[in-house]
Design a protein around this motif. Structure first.
Motif, PDB file in Angstrom:
ATOM      1  N   TYR A   1       9.274  10.495   4.565  1.00  0.00           N
ATOM      2  CA  TYR A   1       8.637  10.479   5.878  1.00  0.00           C
ATOM      3  C   TYR A   1       9.686  10.616   6.983  1.00  0.00           C
ATOM      4  N   ASP A   2       9.205  10.796   8.214  1.00  0.00           N
ATOM      5  CA  ASP A   2      10.103  10.954   9.362  1.00  0.00           C
ATOM      6  C   ASP A   2      10.947   9.693   9.568  1.00  0.00           C
ATOM      7  N   GLU A   3      11.999   9.845  10.344  1.00  0.00           N
ATOM      8  CA  GLU A   3      12.960   8.758  10.520  1.00  0.00           C
ATOM      9  C   GLU A   3      12.386   7.557  11.261  1.00  0.00           C
ATOM     10  N   ASP A   4      11.288   7.754  12.000  1.00  0.00           N
ATOM     11  CA  ASP A   4      10.712   6.627  12.731  1.00  0.00           C
ATOM     12  C   ASP A   4       9.685   5.862  11.901  1.00  0.00           C
ATOM     13  N   VAL A   5       9.537   6.207  10.630  1.00  0.00           N
ATOM     14  CA  VAL A   5       8.559   5.555   9.750  1.00  0.00           C
ATOM     15  C   VAL A   5       9.250   4.466   8.935  1.00  0.00           C
ATOM     16  N   ALA A   6       8.618   3.293   8.870  1.00  0.00           N
ATOM     17  CA  ALA A   6       9.108   2.202   8.016  1.00  0.00           C
ATOM     18  C   ALA A   6       8.481   2.372   6.633  1.00  0.00           C
ATOM     19  N   PRO A   7       9.290   2.635   5.587  1.00  0.00           N
ATOM     20  CA  PRO A   7       8.722   2.933   4.272  1.00  0.00           C
ATOM     21  C   PRO A   7       8.530   1.669   3.414  1.00  0.00           C
ATOM     22  N   LEU A   8       7.275   1.302   3.207  1.00  0.00           N
ATOM     23  CA  LEU A   8       6.947   0.175   2.320  1.00  0.00           C
ATOM     24  C   LEU A   8       6.016   0.668   1.221  1.00  0.00           C
ATOM     25  N   TRP A   9       6.331   1.813   0.653  1.00  0.00           N
ATOM     26  CA  TRP A   9       5.399   2.410  -0.305  1.00  0.00           C
ATOM     27  C   TRP A   9       5.914   2.313  -1.745  1.00  0.00           C
ATOM     28  N   VAL A  10       6.707   3.266  -2.214  1.00  0.00           N
ATOM     29  CA  VAL A  10       7.080   3.335  -3.628  1.00  0.00           C
ATOM     30  C   VAL A  10       7.789   2.051  -4.077  1.00  0.00           C
TER      31      VAL A  10
ATOM     32  N   ALA B   1       0.757   3.152  13.173  1.00  0.00           N
ATOM     33  CA  ALA B   1       1.766   2.087  13.089  1.00  0.00           C
ATOM     34  C   ALA B   1       3.122   2.612  12.663  1.00  0.00           C
ATOM     35  N   ARG B   2       3.157   3.821  12.149  1.00  0.00           N
ATOM     36  CA  ARG B   2       4.392   4.415  11.606  1.00  0.00           C
ATOM     37  C   ARG B   2       4.966   3.556  10.481  1.00  0.00           C
ATOM     38  N   VAL B   3       4.056   3.115   9.615  1.00  0.00           N
ATOM     39  CA  VAL B   3       4.429   2.387   8.404  1.00  0.00           C
ATOM     40  C   VAL B   3       3.826   3.138   7.216  1.00  0.00           C
ATOM     41  N   ALA B   4       4.643   3.460   6.236  1.00  0.00           N
ATOM     42  CA  ALA B   4       4.179   4.185   5.057  1.00  0.00           C
ATOM     43  C   ALA B   4       3.851   3.201   3.946  1.00  0.00           C
ATOM     44  N   LEU B   5       2.605   3.208   3.516  1.00  0.00           N
ATOM     45  CA  LEU B   5       2.137   2.396   2.400  1.00  0.00           C
ATOM     46  C   LEU B   5       1.606   3.323   1.310  1.00  0.00           C
ATOM     47  N   SER B   6       1.409   2.799   0.120  1.00  0.00           N
ATOM     48  CA  SER B   6       0.834   3.599  -0.962  1.00  0.00           C
ATOM     49  C   SER B   6      -0.679   3.626  -0.820  1.00  0.00           C
ATOM     50  N   ASP B   7      -1.264   4.789  -0.996  1.00  0.00           N
ATOM     51  CA  ASP B   7      -2.696   4.990  -0.816  1.00  0.00           C
ATOM     52  C   ASP B   7      -3.462   4.478  -2.027  1.00  0.00           C
ATOM     53  N   GLY B   8      -4.419   3.565  -1.786  1.00  0.00           N
ATOM     54  CA  GLY B   8      -5.201   3.017  -2.879  1.00  0.00           C
ATOM     55  C   GLY B   8      -5.974   4.055  -3.654  1.00  0.00           C
ATOM     56  N   ALA B   9      -6.316   5.188  -3.023  1.00  0.00           N
ATOM     57  CA  ALA B   9      -7.047   6.241  -3.732  1.00  0.00           C
ATOM     58  C   ALA B   9      -6.262   6.738  -4.932  1.00  0.00           C
ATOM     59  N   ASP B  10      -4.932   6.738  -4.845  1.00  0.00           N
ATOM     60  CA  ASP B  10      -4.099   7.187  -5.967  1.00  0.00           C
ATOM     61  C   ASP B  10      -4.176   6.227  -7.146  1.00  0.00           C
TER      62      ASP B  10
ATOM     63  N   THR C   1      12.081  -5.691   0.517  1.00  0.00           N
ATOM     64  CA  THR C   1      13.024  -5.177   1.497  1.00  0.00           C
ATOM     65  C   THR C   1      13.620  -6.367   2.234  1.00  0.00           C
ATOM     66  N   THR C   2      14.540  -6.113   3.138  1.00  0.00           N
ATOM     67  CA  THR C   2      15.146  -7.233   3.860  1.00  0.00           C
ATOM     68  C   THR C   2      14.132  -7.845   4.821  1.00  0.00           C
ATOM     69  N   ARG C   3      14.363  -9.102   5.196  1.00  0.00           N
ATOM     70  CA  ARG C   3      13.442  -9.775   6.101  1.00  0.00           C
ATOM     71  C   ARG C   3      13.375  -9.048   7.452  1.00  0.00           C
ATOM     72  N   THR C   4      14.500  -8.532   7.899  1.00  0.00           N
ATOM     73  CA  THR C   4      14.523  -7.801   9.170  1.00  0.00           C
ATOM     74  C   THR C   4      13.608  -6.587   9.098  1.00  0.00           C
ATOM     75  N   GLN C   5      13.725  -5.836   8.011  1.00  0.00           N
ATOM     76  CA  GLN C   5      12.918  -4.628   7.865  1.00  0.00           C
ATOM     77  C   GLN C   5      11.446  -4.969   7.637  1.00  0.00           C
TER      78      GLN C   5
ATOM     79  N   ALA D   1       8.237  -3.931  10.147  1.00  0.00           N
ATOM     80  CA  ALA D   1       7.052  -3.220   9.657  1.00  0.00           C
ATOM     81  C   ALA D   1       5.778  -4.021   9.934  1.00  0.00           C
ATOM     82  N   LEU D   2       5.832  -5.334   9.731  1.00  0.00           N
ATOM     83  CA  LEU D   2       4.644  -6.155   9.968  1.00  0.00           C
ATOM     84  C   LEU D   2       4.301  -6.209  11.458  1.00  0.00           C
ATOM     85  N   THR D   3       5.310  -6.201  12.304  1.00  0.00           N
ATOM     86  CA  THR D   3       5.057  -6.160  13.749  1.00  0.00           C
ATOM     87  C   THR D   3       4.337  -4.861  14.123  1.00  0.00           C
ATOM     88  N   ARG D   4       4.760  -3.773  13.521  1.00  0.00           N
ATOM     89  CA  ARG D   4       4.090  -2.494  13.773  1.00  0.00           C
ATOM     90  C   ARG D   4       2.640  -2.532  13.289  1.00  0.00           C
ATOM     91  N   LEU D   5       2.420  -3.106  12.115  1.00  0.00           N
ATOM     92  CA  LEU D   5       1.065  -3.182  11.582  1.00  0.00           C
ATOM     93  C   LEU D   5       0.198  -4.104  12.432  1.00  0.00           C
TER      94      LEU D   5
END
Length: 385
Positions: free
Chosen positions: A24-33, A345-354, A367-371, A375-379
């Motif tokens: 994903y783009d650099e402004d996205v927080a990745p919490l997926w794979v 929110a610019r947070v990447a999660l895994s799609d339940g449909a998959d 991930t680290t607590r900071t990261q 991400a949770l603040t964005r959500l």
């Protein structure tokens, strides 16, 4: 010894491309794979550095020391005295799932699994010319309660063509650590319908409930061990996924020969560095693992606090692993909440449909607590309204 699970590691560096961070783009927080953002245990890094300094990377073999280390790990942590010859090391659990289909079924046979489930499970039958069969888990009776194994639904999905059950314990994505009563019912069904079982137990080293205990399916039911292929790997526990080393533990000699024969010419040898890392992890990684578990338990609490403030969102706290399965069907985000949260929110999660369940998402809190906090603040900005 102190281990650092707090300092973010730069994972978008162009010299070290990462699927997780560069999809994903650099402004996205990745919490997926399912890939943690922590450096692997120091003992693993030191072992890899020593192997690199040797300077020769020809074809390797599985070291006796690795086989012995996994035997010791199994006996110490799971009271399962496995033998070195039961082990077949191969480059990954996903290849092992497909290999089991080729080894133990014929075209047109049924391959059964329960949903929601780790997406590759749902592709095995299609990719190998078999018949996909699924049964749904029972949803939580109330928000926050655990998902449950629906034995009646599982049995109803079995046909005379069903040959193989792809099983996952602890379960990905719900985080369930199945209880003995559920497993008793499962194995009774397996025996009655003459099924073979591939038991993916990758997340067994990451139990977050301190009172929980894991027993491999083949250890808990030794009379059925001749029907069970257990899949293990250090990849999730010690964050070694890119080194592609996994092990099929197969007590039955006949099943083991079939499994090994099916892979000849299809799979490469195990990554040389993966073998080194696996042995170091199983021999020396326990202090790091214990520190990791404490970190993940704290992150689970933080996530639960956030979810409690999101109307229409519910989560059964995962009993194992660093993956959380969130129900967003009542959150007002439409049929594809994963896409909405990525856009808004610019947070990447895994799609339940998959995983076979649209309206859900899987969130990786490894991930680290900071990261995680970012991400949770964005959500929050999207879900807490």
């Amino acid at each position: 010894m102190q281990f650092d699970f707090a300092t973010p590691v730069a994972r978008r560096h162009p010299d070290w491309p990462s699927q997780k961070w560069q999809r994903y783009d650099e402004d996205v927080a990745p919490l997926w794979v399912a890939d943690m953002d922590f450096r692997s245990p120091p003992a693993v890094i030191e072992a890899l550095e020593a192997r690199v300094n040797h300077g020769v990377f020809g074809y390797g073999v599985v070291p006796d020391g690795l086989r012995e280390a996994l035997c010791a790990w199994s006996g110490e942590h799971y009271d399962w005295p496995i033998k070195p010859e039961w082990q077949h090391w191969l480059p990954g659990v996903v290849p092992a799932l497909h290999l089991a289909s080729l080894a133990f079924t014929e075209p047109g046979d049924g391959i059964l699994t329960v949903t929601p489930i780790y997406p590759p499970f749902l592709k095995v039958a299609e990719r190998t010319g078999r018949r996909a069969q699924t049964a749904a888990l029972a949803e939580p009776a109330a928000p926050g309660e655990p998902w449950r194994l629906d034995l009646a639904a599982l049995e109803a999905a079995i046909t005379p063509e069903t040959r193989l059950l792809l099983w996952c314990q602890p379960h990905n994505p719900t985080g369930r650590a199945w209880n003995t009563e559920e497993l008793n019912g499962l194995t009774e069904l397996v025996e009655r319908h003459d099924l073979l079982v591939v038991s993916d137990e990758l997340h067994c080293d990451l139990l977050l409930d301190e009172s929980a205990r894991h027993r491999p399916l083949a250890a808990l039911f030794p009379a059925l061990a001749a029907r069970i292929i257990t899949l293990w790997a250090p990849s999730k526990t010690f964050n070694l996924a890119g080194l592609t080393a996994a092990c099929a533990v197969i007590p039955d000699a006949g099943l083991r020969r079939q499994f090994i024969a099916a892979g000849r010419g299809l799979l490469p040898d195990v990554n040389l560095m993966g073998l080194v890392a696996a042995e170091a992890a199983y021999r020396h990684g326990e202090p790091w693992r214990q520190a990791l578990l404490e970190t993940l338990r704290g992150h689970r609490v933080r996530l639960a606090e956030a979810v409690a403030g999101w109307p229409g969102v519910s989560m059964s706290a995962p009993q194992s692993t660093y993956l959380a399965w969130l129900d967003l069907r009542q959150a007002g985000l439409g049929a594809s909440p994963q896409r909405v949260l990525l856009e808004k929110a610019r947070v990447a999660l895994s799609d339940g449909a998959d995983f076979g369940w649209p309206g859900f998402v899987r969130l990786n809190f490894g991930t680290t607590r900071t990261q995680l906090d970012e991400a949770l603040t964005r959500l929050d900005r999207v879900l807490a309204q």
